[in-house]
Design a protein around this motif. Structure first.
Motif, PDB file in Angstrom:
ATOM      1  N   SER A  50       0.811  -1.215   0.000  1.00 49.30           N
ATOM      2  CA  SER A  50       0.000   0.000   0.000  1.00 49.30           C
ATOM      3  C   SER A  50       0.847   1.269   0.000  1.00 49.30           C
ATOM      4  CB  SER A  50      -0.953   0.009   1.196  1.00 49.30           C
ATOM      5  OG  SER A  50      -0.228  -0.021   2.405  1.00 49.30           O
ATOM      6  N   ARG A  51       2.129   1.174   0.230  1.00 52.59           N
ATOM      7  CA  ARG A  51       3.004   2.348   0.205  1.00 52.59           C
ATOM      8  C   ARG A  51       3.475   2.700  -1.195  1.00 52.59           C
ATOM      9  NH1 ARG A  51       7.986   0.991   3.665  1.00 52.59           N
ATOM     10  NH2 ARG A  51       8.545   3.072   2.957  1.00 52.59           N
ATOM     11  N   TYR A  52       3.319   1.770  -2.121  1.00 51.84           N
ATOM     12  CA  TYR A  52       3.976   1.909  -3.411  1.00 51.84           C
ATOM     13  C   TYR A  52       3.093   2.553  -4.472  1.00 51.84           C
ATOM     14  CZ  TYR A  52       7.743  -1.087  -1.800  1.00 51.84           C
ATOM     15  OH  TYR A  52       8.798  -1.591  -1.114  1.00 51.84           O
ATOM     16  N   THR A  53       3.691   3.451  -5.230  1.00 47.00           N
ATOM     17  CA  THR A  53       3.125   3.827  -6.520  1.00 47.00           C
ATOM     18  C   THR A  53       3.395   2.665  -7.462  1.00 47.00           C
ATOM     19  OG1 THR A  53       3.445   6.205  -6.220  1.00 47.00           O
ATOM     20  CG2 THR A  53       3.360   5.376  -8.479  1.00 47.00           C
ATOM     21  N   MET A  54       2.361   2.257  -8.199  1.00 48.32           N
ATOM     22  CA  MET A  54       2.483   1.125  -9.110  1.00 48.32           C
ATOM     23  C   MET A  54       2.281   1.589 -10.541  1.00 48.32           C
ATOM     24  SD  MET A  54       3.112  -1.390  -7.097  1.00 48.32           S
ATOM     25  CE  MET A  54       2.980  -2.716  -8.301  1.00 48.32           C
ATOM     26  N   ALA A  55       2.908   0.885 -11.461  1.00 50.67           N
ATOM     27  CA  ALA A  55       2.782   1.266 -12.865  1.00 50.67           C
ATOM     28  C   ALA A  55       2.882   0.040 -13.752  1.00 50.67           C
ATOM     29  CB  ALA A  55       3.856   2.275 -13.243  1.00 50.67           C
TER      30      ALA A  55
END
Length: 123
Positions: free
Chosen positions: A29-34
């Motif tokens: 939940s901390r991560y920016t995902m792409a």
């Protein structure tokens, strides 16, 4: 964190596919995902990104209106729903993750990468 992408396959032009990327660890939940993609002979390119809380998303112009990125933090999973697929969408698709990323479209921004899943669009 380890990323495992899946959901690729062969689809006819105009069809749809949904890619999934499951992350290991408790800090998803901390991560920016792409999602990025790489076609044969071309550089890896940004497709779509989503902020850790899903408030913000960003798309490449080439997929805007056709693809939707989403995430389920409870399942440690990010999705890419692809519709109205075109021949030029054929590529290996990779998911990527970064904490507090700012330049979402840059491959160098991301710390973690999945292994890729092949998407082939046929005529």
């Amino acid at each position: 964190v380890q990323l495992q992408a899946s959901g690729g396959g062969l689809v006819q032009a105009g069809g749809s596919l949904r890619l999934s990327c499951v992350a290991s660890g408790r800090t998803f939940s901390r991560y920016t995902m792409a999602w990025f993609r790489q076609a044969p002979g071309k550089e890896r390119e940004f497709v779509a990104g989503i902020l850790w809380n899903s408030i913000s998303t960003y798309y490449a112009d080439s997929v805007k209106g056709r693809f939707t990125i989403s995430r389920d933090n409870a399942k440690n999973t990010v999705y890419l729903q692809m519709g109205s697929l075109k021949l030029e969408d054929t590529a290996v698709y990779y998911c990527a993750a970064v904490v507090n990323g700012k330049n979402w479209t840059w491959t160098s921004e991301y710390d973690y990468w999945g292994q890729g899943t092949q998407v082939t669009v046929s005529s």
